[in-house]
Design a protein around this motif. Structure first.
Motif, PDB file in Angstrom:
ATOM      1  N   ALA A  45     -28.406  -6.142  -5.378  1.00 52.02           N
ATOM      2  CA  ALA A  45     -29.106  -5.779  -6.775  1.00 52.02           C
ATOM      3  C   ALA A  45     -29.170  -4.230  -6.816  1.00 52.02           C
ATOM      4  O   ALA A  45     -28.830  -3.874  -7.959  1.00 52.02           O
ATOM      5  CB  ALA A  45     -30.519  -6.381  -6.287  1.00 52.02           C
ATOM      6  N   LEU A  46     -29.364  -3.413  -5.713  1.00 49.99           N
ATOM      7  CA  LEU A  46     -29.361  -1.955  -5.754  1.00 49.99           C
ATOM      8  C   LEU A  46     -27.946  -1.527  -6.157  1.00 49.99           C
ATOM      9  O   LEU A  46     -27.911  -0.616  -7.053  1.00 49.99           O
ATOM     10  CB  LEU A  46     -29.461  -1.556  -4.224  1.00 49.99           C
ATOM     11  N   ARG A  47     -26.730  -2.194  -5.588  1.00 54.22           N
ATOM     12  CA  ARG A  47     -25.371  -1.519  -6.186  1.00 54.22           C
ATOM     13  C   ARG A  47     -25.251  -2.017  -7.542  1.00 54.22           C
ATOM     14  O   ARG A  47     -24.593  -1.309  -8.191  1.00 54.22           O
ATOM     15  CB  ARG A  47     -24.476  -2.465  -4.992  1.00 54.22           C
ATOM     16  N   ALA A  48     -25.655  -3.257  -7.927  1.00 54.93           N
ATOM     17  CA  ALA A  48     -25.712  -3.604  -9.504  1.00 54.93           C
ATOM     18  C   ALA A  48     -26.145  -2.635 -10.211  1.00 54.93           C
ATOM     19  O   ALA A  48     -25.753  -2.007 -11.415  1.00 54.93           O
ATOM     20  CB  ALA A  48     -26.174  -5.004  -9.535  1.00 54.93           C
ATOM     21  N   PRO A  65     -20.712  -0.062 -10.786  1.00 59.12           N
ATOM     22  CA  PRO A  65     -19.472  -0.213  -9.699  1.00 59.12           C
ATOM     23  C   PRO A  65     -18.763   1.216  -9.110  1.00 59.12           C
ATOM     24  O   PRO A  65     -17.957   0.896  -8.208  1.00 59.12           O
ATOM     25  CB  PRO A  65     -18.403  -1.239 -10.632  1.00 59.12           C
ATOM     26  N   GLU A  66     -19.007   2.226  -9.714  1.00 58.27           N
ATOM     27  CA  GLU A  66     -18.224   3.461  -9.278  1.00 58.27           C
ATOM     28  C   GLU A  66     -19.095   4.239  -8.193  1.00 58.27           C
ATOM     29  O   GLU A  66     -18.822   5.104  -7.728  1.00 58.27           O
ATOM     30  CB  GLU A  66     -18.236   4.322 -10.710  1.00 58.27           C
ATOM     31  N   VAL A  67     -20.179   3.669  -7.939  1.00 60.05           N
ATOM     32  CA  VAL A  67     -21.203   4.334  -6.878  1.00 60.05           C
ATOM     33  C   VAL A  67     -21.215   3.438  -5.619  1.00 60.05           C
ATOM     34  O   VAL A  67     -21.107   2.470  -5.662  1.00 60.05           O
ATOM     35  CB  VAL A  67     -22.466   4.378  -7.533  1.00 60.05           C
ATOM     36  N   ASP A  68     -20.966   4.295  -4.657  1.00 56.53           N
ATOM     37  CA  ASP A  68     -21.090   3.769  -3.335  1.00 56.53           C
ATOM     38  C   ASP A  68     -22.394   3.791  -2.664  1.00 56.53           C
ATOM     39  O   ASP A  68     -22.987   5.114  -2.601  1.00 56.53           O
ATOM     40  CB  ASP A  68     -20.118   4.421  -2.320  1.00 56.53           C
ATOM     41  N   VAL A  69     -23.039   2.622  -2.526  1.00 55.27           N
ATOM     42  CA  VAL A  69     -24.532   2.758  -2.065  1.00 55.27           C
ATOM     43  C   VAL A  69     -24.593   2.427  -0.315  1.00 55.27           C
ATOM     44  O   VAL A  69     -23.876   1.457  -0.135  1.00 55.27           O
ATOM     45  CB  VAL A  69     -25.259   1.640  -2.567  1.00 55.27           C
TER      46      VAL A  69
END
Length: 263
Positions: A45-48, A52-56
């Protein structure tokens, strides 16, 4: 963004930290959002939410203390998510009240991560989203600097004198790197003690010297003297030995001032 973050399962609240929370920012300063969670964090959920372009980075992905998070760009502005395990923060706060602290190895913290940073971040931050009220309660409690922590950090300043002695051995070998590392660490230890003496939270090395030189325990010309030691320690036995001698005097003066301020 903070209101959206607290909808992620596991997230308890969001705190604005860093220079923007303290009103010390520059136009280009990042926005630092402390994302406080408990238990299992819903990373999907945090990555959503990040996109998509962000690395969590998951908890532990950035190291043992800074933990994890993400670097985002929002309308060209840098926004950092910094994960914080709220239960661990509470435990560190309990340790601080008992006069206990630790210094851990952490990328991005050349003088180590000092555990009192955890409650200090809350004390100096601004609560943005806090559905349960836990962050606001912790911020209220951390507003008072613990006396036992103050005593412990002032007592720990003995290490600065020890490090100067070690630097003297390096100077005799013309070991510039070793001397520089010893003296940098010695100054860092003194700065932590000086902040504690003034009952102020020291979060990290950045900007700490500029504040320390204004504190009551700062000897005359503390800042310029530290900058001279750090900026040009020398590369010969003679030059390094002279630098260490100046550092020894500065450490002694600072410790004496801290001793006069204790209690």
């Amino acid at each position: 963004m903070a209101e959206r973050l607290v909808t992620v399962p596991g997230v308890i609240g969001v705190l604005l930290g860093g220079s923007r929370a303290r009103g010390e920012h520059r136009p280009e300063s990042d926005w630092d959002l402390g994302v406080y969670y408990r238990g299992e964090l819903d990373l999907a959920a945090l990555r959503a939410l990040a996109g998509p372009e962000v690395d969590v980075a998951a908890p532990g992905g950035w190291g043992p203390w800074v933990n994890g998070g993400a670097w985002l760009r929002v309308d060209g502005v840098a926004v950092d998510w910094i994960l914080r395990d709220l239960d661990r923060v509470e435990q560190v706060w309990a340790d601080c009240r008992a006069g206990r602290f630790e210094v851990g190895v952490q990328a991005g913290h050349p003088l180590g991560f000092w555990s009192p940073c955890y409650p200090g971040e809350v004390a100096l931050g601004q609560v943005l989203a806090d559905p349960t009220g836990e962050l606001a309660d912790l911020r209220r409690r951390t507003a008072s600097y613990p006396s036992l922590l103050r005593e412990s950090l002032i007592s720990a300043a003995w290490e600065a004198e020890f490090l100067v002695g070690a630097a003297a051995k390096g100077a005799a070998r013309a070991d510039t790197l070793y001397v520089s590392l010893c003296l940098s660490r010695a100054v860092g230890v003194l700065v932590q003690a000086m902040f504690a003496g003034a009952r102020r939270w020291c979060l990290n090395e950045k900007g700490a010297l500029a504040v320390a030189e204004t504190l009551p325990s700062a000897p005359a010309c503390f800042g310029p003297r530290v900058r001279a030691l750090s900026g040009a320690p020398g590369d010969t036995v003679e030059a390094l030995t002279a630098t260490v001698a100046r550092a020894r005097v500065l450490v002694a003066e600072t410790r004496a001032a801290l001793g006069n301020s204790s209690g």
